[in-house]
Design a protein around this motif. Structure first.
Motif, PDB file in Angstrom:
ATOM      1  N   ALA A 117      11.678   1.754   2.205  1.00  0.00           N
ATOM      2  CA  ALA A 117      11.191   3.094   2.348  1.00  0.00           C
ATOM      3  C   ALA A 117       9.915   3.221   3.039  1.00  0.00           C
ATOM      4  N   LEU A 118       8.892   2.304   2.281  1.00  0.00           N
ATOM      5  CA  LEU A 118       7.557   2.431   3.029  1.00  0.00           C
ATOM      6  C   LEU A 118       7.588   1.770   4.588  1.00  0.00           C
ATOM      7  N   ALA A 119       8.416   0.799   4.693  1.00  0.00           N
ATOM      8  CA  ALA A 119       8.468   0.410   6.226  1.00  0.00           C
ATOM      9  C   ALA A 119       8.805   1.137   7.189  1.00  0.00           C
TER      10      ALA A 119
ATOM     11  N   ILE B  17       2.906   7.313 -11.027  1.00  0.00           N
ATOM     12  CA  ILE B  17       1.800   6.780 -10.851  1.00  0.00           C
ATOM     13  C   ILE B  17       1.499   5.889  -9.455  1.00  0.00           C
ATOM     14  N   PRO B  18       0.683   6.229  -8.706  1.00  0.00           N
ATOM     15  CA  PRO B  18       0.271   5.517  -7.452  1.00  0.00           C
ATOM     16  C   PRO B  18      -0.158   4.292  -8.000  1.00  0.00           C
TER      17      PRO B  18
ATOM     18  N   HIS C  39       0.900  -6.387   1.734  1.00  0.00           N
ATOM     19  CA  HIS C  39       0.277  -5.177   1.351  1.00  0.00           C
ATOM     20  C   HIS C  39       0.483  -3.928   2.356  1.00  0.00           C
ATOM     21  N   ASP C  40       0.226  -4.480   3.651  1.00  0.00           N
ATOM     22  CA  ASP C  40       0.272  -3.609   4.817  1.00  0.00           C
ATOM     23  C   ASP C  40       1.585  -3.663   5.555  1.00  0.00           C
TER      24      ASP C  40
ATOM     25  N   GLU D 176       0.895  -1.120  -0.107  1.00  0.00           N
ATOM     26  CA  GLU D 176       0.044   0.002   0.057  1.00  0.00           C
ATOM     27  C   GLU D 176       0.756   1.249  -0.040  1.00  0.00           C
ATOM     28  N   GLY D 177       0.562   2.187  -0.775  1.00  0.00           N
ATOM     29  CA  GLY D 177       1.276   3.359  -1.045  1.00  0.00           C
ATOM     30  C   GLY D 177       2.613   3.212  -1.839  1.00  0.00           C
TER      31      GLY D 177
END
Length: 400
Positions: free
Chosen positions: A197-199, A85-86, A173-174, A44-45
């Motif tokens: 980076a997202l984590a 693009i998301p 995903h999360d 996600e993101g």
């Protein structure tokens, strides 16, 4: 009754191929959940590394590009190389494409495909239905092909899983589940770097473990690309231009060369827009290789060899293997045993001839399984532009 063509998979390659087959007037049955890998197996993101020009699903008629979807949805157009693009936008685009061009999609799973004695194929669905098809197109994307290196497998004897000491990046995903945790991400490609980076942004303490002789690196911004080289969906370079626009001769290269190029061309490299986010939140540990892994108390321990030849141990609460995908016909267990053993393969991937046809008459492969025959462009959405019309044309001529 004319037997239909069966398309297995409803991601970009499956939907694009089905649209081209329908445009040729062939009866087609298409199976799968639209864009399921993108929806369920991407974090996600996430933002796509590919540019808008490289993110169009090829259609047999005008009016079905990403920009066309943006116009229809009333959102800002994504058209330039600087537009990012998301993943949610790309998923919505694929679903819009499906509703417009493949409206008869059947959201059921193909359980088995076997050859019929008189020609063609027998398919069984998880609904219990069985039917005959004159040809089958396998467009199952990344499903079942996640690769966990042998050195990491010992820490996950029952297989990688989010609740095990080791998981694969496709299983998340999360990433907020790692908030407050120590996390090791093995890999140096876009998947590894963006997952890290997202984590980290979700509150994890993250280290990226980069293997081999290379280092963590990021691509050049669009305005910093060389000016006097031809454009391709992946940047300005003669090699990228040739592999993107002229994949046809690729299958005539020696097998070793083909497999090497699939692995190395467009290899581990972060997107230009990720650099600042990554460097401000993630630590990097560059090593020669991972020697082994264990989880004696439920927490993973990686034994690594450094570039100076020393052996060290890295500990964490969890390890994510962002180690890519490997094509292996043996993993496509919906194909009957006789069918799989009858296929000509090269290092686990099907050997494909003209029009993406396999050695079994009437059986076609597109997307990632076609990369070892048609080149690295088949790993990316823009590969639909080359693959879909040619596959549909060959199938129509041979089985129409």
């Amino acid at each position: 009754m004319i037997q239909p063509v069966a398309v297995i998979g409803a991601g970009p390659f499956g939907l694009s191929t089905a649209a081209h087959l329908r445009a040729r007037g062939l009866p087609v049955r298409v199976f799968g959940e639209p864009m399921v890998s993108w929806r369920d197996h991407m974090p996600e993101g996430m933002l796509l590394k590919s540019t808008p020009a490289a993110s169009n699903l090829d259609a047999p008629q005008r009016g079905h590009t990403l920009a066309d979807y943006c116009d229809a949805a009333g959102i800002p157009r994504l058209v330039t190389d600087e537009d990012i693009i998301p993943v949610e936008t790309f998923i919505a685009y694929g679903e819009w494409f499906q509703q417009k061009l493949v409206p008869e999609l059947e959201r059921v799973r193909v359980v088995s495909v076997d050859r019929r004695p008189g020609g063609g194929f027998e398919l069984k669905l998880d609904s219990g239905e069985q039917f005959a098809a004159r040809a089958v197109v396998v467009a199952t994307g990344l499903s079942g092909l996640a690769h966990l290196p042998r050195e990491l497998a010992a820490a996950a004897p029952d297989g990688p899983a989010p609740t095990a000491p080791v998981s694969h990046s496709s299983q998340h995903h999360d990433l907020t589940r790692f908030s407050g945790k120590d996390l090791l991400v093995v890999g140096a490609g876009q998947s590894a770097l963006e997952t890290a980076a997202l984590a980290a942004e979700a509150g994890a303490r993250v280290r990226v473990v980069a293997r081999g002789q290379g280092t963590v690196a990021f691509g050049s911004a669009p305005w910093a690309q060389p000016k006097f080289r031809p454009e391709s969906p992946f940047g300005r370079a003669w090699s990228l231009w040739a592999l993107s626009h002229y994949p046809q001769p690729y299958r005539f290269l020696p097998a070793g060369t083909r497999h090497y190029l699939v692995r190395r061309v467009l290899g581990p490299l972060g997107a230009w827009w990720l650099r600042d986010r990554f460097q401000s939140t993630v630590q990097v540990r560059e090593i020669d290789r991972v020697v082994g892994a264990a989880a004696p108390d439920g927490s993973p321990v990686l034994t690594v060899r450094t570039h100076t030849g020393r052996t060290e141990e890295l500990t964490a609460d969890h390890v994510i293997a962002a180690t890519g995908y490997r094509v292996d016909i043996a993993a496509m267990d919906f194909l009957g045993h006789e069918l799989r053993t009858g296929l000509a393969v090269s290092r686990g991937a099907p050997k494909l001839g003209a029009g993406y046809a396999s050695s079994v008459p009437g059986l076609y492969f597109t997307g990632l399984p076609a990369a070892s025959s048609y080149g690295p462009v088949m790993r990316f959405v823009c590969g639909t532009e080359f693959a879909s019309p040619r596959l549909a044309g060959h199938l129509a001529a041979a089985h129409g």
